[in-house]
Scaffold this motif. Structure first.
Motif, PDB file in Angstrom:
ATOM      1  N   TYR A 187       0.958  -1.105   0.195  1.00 31.83           N
ATOM      2  CA  TYR A 187       0.568  -0.195   0.294  1.00 31.83           C
ATOM      3  C   TYR A 187       0.753   1.428  -0.117  1.00 31.83           C
ATOM      4  CZ  TYR A 187      -3.691  -3.225   1.254  1.00 31.83           C
ATOM      5  OH  TYR A 187      -4.764  -4.388   1.785  1.00 31.83           O
ATOM      6  N   GLY A 188       2.449   1.464  -0.440  1.00 32.38           N
ATOM      7  CA  GLY A 188       2.742   2.722  -0.769  1.00 32.38           C
ATOM      8  C   GLY A 188       3.792   2.949   0.991  1.00 32.38           C
ATOM      9  N   PHE A 189       4.133   1.796   1.523  1.00 35.53           N
ATOM     10  CA  PHE A 189       4.974   1.981   3.049  1.00 35.53           C
ATOM     11  C   PHE A 189       6.441   1.229   3.002  1.00 35.53           C
ATOM     12  CE2 PHE A 189       0.730   2.568   3.983  1.00 35.53           C
ATOM     13  CZ  PHE A 189       0.599   3.777   5.503  1.00 35.53           C
ATOM     14  N   ILE A 190       7.268   2.100   3.394  1.00 38.61           N
ATOM     15  CA  ILE A 190       8.643   1.921   2.923  1.00 38.61           C
ATOM     16  C   ILE A 190       8.590   1.778   4.615  1.00 38.61           C
ATOM     17  CG2 ILE A 190      10.339   2.143   1.946  1.00 38.61           C
ATOM     18  CD1 ILE A 190       9.283   4.078  -0.083  1.00 38.61           C
ATOM     19  N   ARG A 191      10.384   0.754   4.759  1.00 43.72           N
ATOM     20  CA  ARG A 191      10.721   0.552   6.099  1.00 43.72           C
ATOM     21  C   ARG A 191      12.284   1.123   5.529  1.00 43.72           C
ATOM     22  NH1 ARG A 191      10.761  -3.520   9.762  1.00 43.72           N
ATOM     23  NH2 ARG A 191      12.093  -3.383  11.313  1.00 43.72           N
ATOM     24  N   LYS A 224      21.073  -0.199   7.281  1.00 43.89           N
ATOM     25  CA  LYS A 224      21.091  -0.655   6.184  1.00 43.89           C
ATOM     26  C   LYS A 224      19.605  -0.693   5.502  1.00 43.89           C
ATOM     27  CE  LYS A 224      18.727  -4.990   8.334  1.00 43.89           C
ATOM     28  NZ  LYS A 224      17.778  -5.888   8.928  1.00 43.89           N
ATOM     29  N   TYR A 225      19.417   0.645   5.638  1.00 44.83           N
ATOM     30  CA  TYR A 225      18.282   0.465   4.822  1.00 44.83           C
ATOM     31  C   TYR A 225      18.015   1.576   3.421  1.00 44.83           C
ATOM     32  CZ  TYR A 225      15.919  -2.376   8.326  1.00 44.83           C
ATOM     33  OH  TYR A 225      14.678  -3.036   9.035  1.00 44.83           O
ATOM     34  N   SER A 226      19.210   2.535   3.485  1.00 45.11           N
ATOM     35  CA  SER A 226      20.092   3.466   3.109  1.00 45.11           C
ATOM     36  C   SER A 226      19.882   3.181   1.105  1.00 45.11           C
ATOM     37  CB  SER A 226      20.849   4.279   3.214  1.00 45.11           C
ATOM     38  OG  SER A 226      21.425   5.219   2.559  1.00 45.11           O
ATOM     39  N   SER A 227      20.414   2.044   0.935  1.00 43.49           N
ATOM     40  CA  SER A 227      21.339   1.582  -0.230  1.00 43.49           C
ATOM     41  C   SER A 227      19.366   1.241  -0.682  1.00 43.49           C
ATOM     42  CB  SER A 227      21.638  -0.218  -0.522  1.00 43.49           C
ATOM     43  OG  SER A 227      21.414  -0.613   0.432  1.00 43.49           O
ATOM     44  N   THR A 228      18.802   0.308  -0.767  1.00 44.31           N
ATOM     45  CA  THR A 228      17.284   0.325  -0.778  1.00 44.31           C
ATOM     46  C   THR A 228      16.150   1.317  -0.673  1.00 44.31           C
ATOM     47  OG1 THR A 228      16.166  -0.234   0.939  1.00 44.31           O
ATOM     48  CG2 THR A 228      18.043  -2.164  -0.465  1.00 44.31           C
ATOM     49  N   PHE A 229      16.274   2.315   0.109  1.00 41.14           N
ATOM     50  CA  PHE A 229      14.753   2.677   0.312  1.00 41.14           C
ATOM     51  C   PHE A 229      14.997   3.549  -0.928  1.00 41.14           C
ATOM     52  CE2 PHE A 229      12.659   7.056   0.836  1.00 41.14           C
ATOM     53  CZ  PHE A 229      12.134   6.948   1.809  1.00 41.14           C
TER      54      PHE A 229
END
Length: 243
Positions: A187-191, A224-229
């Motif tokens: 639904y458009g939410f990102i960790r 940890k999430y910066s590269s995929t955000f």
């Protein structure tokens, strides 16, 4: 019931579109409630405290004092997440209205009933899709239905997950951030952090270390999430366009 606001300072067009929209609603058996306004000032004053009680705003761009684009910008500032359709005599204002994220434009001078019908039916489908954007959270104590559209971001503190919404209110859930992330990813939410999830609808900008939301809130982005955000954000935006 689908709630519609129609705003135009020209009574001829106000009556014309009001009549045609009610006719379409009758033909397709869609229950609607319509409010009409003759100025951007009266519309924004009425909706300031609770803008999302309205599903669709149809507003003329060229009006005295507060024009349609300015009114739309104010509504977005108030936290309005619904559909905005502009009435205009020319599409030359399309670029100016970009910040309002309009759903479509209706060219007034043409009074094109096929264009109006197509826009009306697509808007109805969009409203129904948004209303289905909710999830059920179950725990030993209770089952709770959570509507996702108004959630800005989600934070995990200790054993609690807290939802922060557009009005500044918050709600605690007895669940884990990991399990919630799996349910709302589509639904458009990102960790973006071990302790945060953000709603992409309200992202205004981001860099490698933090994400800024349109309401002036800054959320950290973990290493940890910066590269995929960025990848996940762009994928979500592309999916939204394709829909």
């Amino acid at each position: 019931m689908i709630n519609i606001c129609l705003c135009d300072d020209d009574l001829n067009y106000l009556n014309y579109y009001s009549t045609k929209i009610n006719e379409l609603a009758d033909i397709y058996h869609i229950p609607i409630m319509m409010e009409t306004y003759t100025s951007g000032e009266s519309l924004t004053f009425e909706l300031e405290d609770n803008p999302n009680r309205i599903d669709i705003v149809i507003i003329d761009i060229i009006m005295k004092k507060l024009n349609g684009i300015e009114a739309g910008q104010l509504l977005r500032k108030f936290g309005y997440t619904g559909i905005i359709i502009f009435l205009t005599s020319s599409k030359e204002y399309a670029l100016d209205s970009f910040s309002v994220e309009p759903f479509n434009y209706l060219i007034k001078d043409l009074r094109d009933e096929e264009q109006l019908k197509g826009t009306f039916l697509r808007a109805m489908m969009e409203v129904e899709k948004k209303r289905k954007k909710s999830i059920m959270i179950s725990s030993k104590q209770t089952n709770k239905l959570i509507k996702l559209d108004n959630i800005l971001y989600i934070e995990s503190i200790g054993k609690k997950v807290i939802l922060y919404n557009l009005s500044g209110e918050k709600e605690e859930l007895n669940t884990t951030l990991n399990s919630l992330a799996e349910k709302i990813n589509e639904y458009g939410f990102i960790r973006c952090h071990k302790s945060y999830i953000v709603n992409t609808t309200y992202i205004s900008s981001f860099n490698k270390s933090e994400c800024s939301l349109k309401q002036g809130i800054t959320i950290p982005i973990g290493r940890k999430y910066s590269s995929t955000f960025k990848e996940n954000y762009l994928k979500n935006e592309l999916d939204h366009i394709l829909l």
